[in-house]
Design an enzyme around this catalytic site. Structure first.
Site, PDB file in Angstrom:
ATOM      1  N   GLN A 137      52.358 -32.660   7.662  1.00  0.00           N
ATOM      2  CA  GLN A 137      52.871 -31.446   8.037  1.00  0.00           C
ATOM      3  C   GLN A 137      53.592 -30.810   7.463  1.00  0.00           C
ATOM      4  OE1 GLN A 137      54.925 -34.267  11.009  1.00  0.00           O
ATOM      5  NE2 GLN A 137      53.167 -35.146  11.592  1.00  0.00           N
ATOM      6  N   TYR A 171      42.341 -37.049   8.985  1.00  0.00           N
ATOM      7  CA  TYR A 171      42.982 -37.642   7.410  1.00  0.00           C
ATOM      8  C   TYR A 171      41.500 -37.795   6.478  1.00  0.00           C
ATOM      9  CZ  TYR A 171      46.595 -36.215  10.625  1.00  0.00           C
ATOM     10  OH  TYR A 171      47.780 -35.802  10.868  1.00  0.00           O
ATOM     11  N   GLU A 198      45.144 -31.249  13.500  1.00  0.00           N
ATOM     12  CA  GLU A 198      46.124 -31.873  12.176  1.00  0.00           C
ATOM     13  C   GLU A 198      45.490 -32.251  11.374  1.00  0.00           C
ATOM     14  OE1 GLU A 198      48.215 -35.758  13.508  1.00  0.00           O
ATOM     15  OE2 GLU A 198      48.835 -34.631  15.496  1.00  0.00           O
ATOM     16  N   ASN A 220      48.383 -34.806  23.584  1.00  0.00           N
ATOM     17  CA  ASN A 220      48.214 -35.050  22.048  1.00  0.00           C
ATOM     18  C   ASN A 220      47.272 -36.515  21.831  1.00  0.00           C
ATOM     19  OD1 ASN A 220      47.808 -35.320  18.770  1.00  0.00           O
ATOM     20  ND2 ASN A 220      48.873 -36.861  19.665  1.00  0.00           N
ATOM     21  N   GLU A 221      46.435 -36.741  20.884  1.00  0.00           N
ATOM     22  CA  GLU A 221      45.104 -37.484  20.666  1.00  0.00           C
ATOM     23  C   GLU A 221      45.052 -38.782  21.731  1.00  0.00           C
ATOM     24  OE1 GLU A 221      45.985 -40.317  16.902  1.00  0.00           O
ATOM     25  OE2 GLU A 221      45.695 -37.762  15.787  1.00  0.00           O
ATOM     26  N   GLU A 256      56.171 -32.594  13.034  1.00  0.00           N
ATOM     27  CA  GLU A 256      56.425 -32.889  14.186  1.00  0.00           C
ATOM     28  C   GLU A 256      57.859 -33.703  14.012  1.00  0.00           C
ATOM     29  OE1 GLU A 256      53.534 -36.343  14.473  1.00  0.00           O
ATOM     30  OE2 GLU A 256      53.640 -37.690  16.067  1.00  0.00           O
TER      31      GLU A 256
END
Ligand code: AHR
Length: 492
Positions: free
Chosen positions: A345, A239, A296, A172-173, A25
């Site tokens: 990432q 995450y 992710e 995204n999200e 990103e």
């Protein structure tokens, strides 16, 4: 002695190589400094891309690279990132440190990077603050070979032929930084935007809908019900942290066994997430046409002391390596539904595989896991029967082992084994059914301490070693898997 049965004749589906994907990103020093330094940099580069980083990424055989975000994607306007660099408008990267983004790394640069490292691009479009027309034109710009305004614009920027583009994410999200929407509203928007993502080029574009955060099963339910037949993939973000409380992130490097245990426990939670989201998807898509795209995942700790909190720069230890091994094993084992996963990432951000400092570069323990596990890409998942002993800490229990196995096109079997217990080795006896093995060899990643890491002063502290601690007798592989280690065995 733990007995396992490896069923070489029970194949459970192909492991999509895209499970080994990455995410990069416009955040902190991932793109700028980490990948892109510009042609005039003193750091050795090819057309502005760091030579050392490109070589390291190439070696991992990264199948797919997601870009430009993340939260950044829903603020990104692709036309700002094309044409002569000196004319590209700048913007403020409001999500990530409020820094100025000069747009020197844009579509052409990203596509060139993908070509250099041999990855397929996965572009995430802007739904939150972009228009349908903008998204449609981006796809036309990248993939149309005939005469059209966008194809001509691309040609005027020096790219005659279109690029190959297989994967496109529609926002995204969207429940958060991508627009704070309700799933019902996003499902409608998804269909609207996705309608105009045309297949101009030779590739039929695989469209990925923005999926749930963690355990938001309602989001998955609504998206599958309202838009399931319009999508090829539905994403999931999760995450691993030291605590379920988002405000407690813990240190990436300074921890004791309590935080080792909680991180292992929280990494294993991905198993429940994948299983439960998959069950919902099964109700609407029993043939498993729609992929679960974990675009992710990875560890998220407190940033390294003294660094910009908005840059999400963290060190990486043996603990991260175990987290990577656990995730890759479980994605392999769910390859019937998981069609892509992207670690967050690639460089200098969160659970990075590569860290840079000026002209220096180091490979993290996580890098070595991707290197060891790449043998599973496109191989056939094999069934392994065993009952894992428990790793108990402070009255809580988790499985001590995480395992997956596959058969590659050359007939080699690979078994990847993570021993999550930081103090106890485990003796194993793998009974190989359905194939006669002639030899066994192995690789191991481990170290003295739970928090061992590579640094710019000592870049080879955690590295892959030969694992010779096994014997093959009567078609059984016997060996001792050390505490806090990841082992990949090869049976020929
Ligand atoms: O990876 C960092 C951020 O985490 C991404 O931009 C966003 O999608 C997620 O919340």
């Amino acid at each position: 002695m733990l007995k396992m049965i490896l069923n070489a004749d029970i194949k459970k589906g192909q492991i999509n190589k895209n499970i080994y994907g990455h995410f990069s990103e416009h955040l902190g020093r991932c793109i700028y400094e980490g990948i892109w330094v510009g042609e005039d940099s003193a750091i050795p580069n090819i057309n502005g891309f760091r030579t050392d980083v490109v070589e390291a990424l190439k070696n991992l055989k990264i199948p797919v690279l997601r870009w430009p975000g993340g939260c950044f994607a829903d603020e990104y306007h692709w036309k700002d990132g094309i044409g002569p660099k000196e004319n590209r408008p700048y913007m403020v990267n409001t999500h990530w440190g409020g820094v100025v983004e000069n747009n020197h790394f844009g579509t052409h640069e990203f596509m060139e990077l993908c070509e250099m490292i041999g990855a397929q691009p996965c572009i995430c479009g802007n739904v939150g603050s972009g228009t349908v027309q903008e998204m449609q034109q981006w796809v036309e710009y990248m993939t149309f070979d005939g005469k059209s305004p966008m194809a001509d614009l691309r040609r005027s920027n020096g790219k005659e032929d279109s690029w190959s583009l297989k994967y496109f994410g529609v926002g995204n999200e969207n429940w958060g930084c991508g627009g704070n929407m309700r799933p019902e509203y996003y499902a409608d928007l998804y269909k609207r935007y996705a309608t105009y993502i045309r297949n101009f080029g030779k590739d039929k574009i695989y469209k990925i809908a923005g999926g749930a955060s963690v355990d938001d099963y309602h989001w998955t339910e609504v998206l599958m019900r309202e838009a399931g037949t319009w999508m090829n993939g539905l994403s999931l973000h999760y995450y691993t942290r030291v605590s379920k409380d988002w405000t407690i992130k813990g240190s990436a490097t300074e921890f004791e066994e309590n935080e080792w245990f909680s991180v292992m426990q929280n990494a294993l939670y991905m198993e429940e997430l994948v299983t439960r989201h998959s069950h919902i998807m099964d109700q609407y898509d029993p043939e498993k046409k729609v992929g679960l795209i974990v675009d992710e995942w990875g560890t998220w700790f407190t940033v390294e002391p003294g660094t910009n909190p908005g840059f999400l720069y963290q060190q990486n230890t043996l603990r991260d390596a175990l987290v990577a091994g656990i995730h890759l094993n479980l994605f392999n084992n769910h390859c019937d539904r998981v069609q892509m996963a992207n670690i967050a990432q690639t460089v200098n951000v969160l659970q990075a595989v590569v860290l840079t400092e000026g002209g220096g570069m180091i490979l993290t323990p996580t890098y070595h896991i991707f290197d060891m596990f790449k043998v599973h890409q496109e191989a056939q998942l094999l069934s392994v029967d065993f009952e894992s002993p428990e790793y108990t800490y402070n009255g809580e229990k988790i499985p001590q082992l995480s395992v997956s196995s596959s058969l590659d096109k050359d007939g080699k079997i690979h078994v990847s084994i993570c021993n999550l217990n930081p103090v106890q080795d485990i003796d194993i006896d793998i009974d190989i059914r359905g194939k006669t093995a002639k030899s066994v060899s192995g690789k191991i990643l481990t170290s003295q301490a739970m928090n061992s890491k590579n640094t710019f002063e000592d870049s080879n502290n955690v590295k892959i070693d030969v694992f010779g601690n096994t014997q093959l007798e009567n078609n059984h592989v016997k060996g001792k898997i050390p505490s806090k280690s990841v082992v990949v065995l090869e049976l020929v």
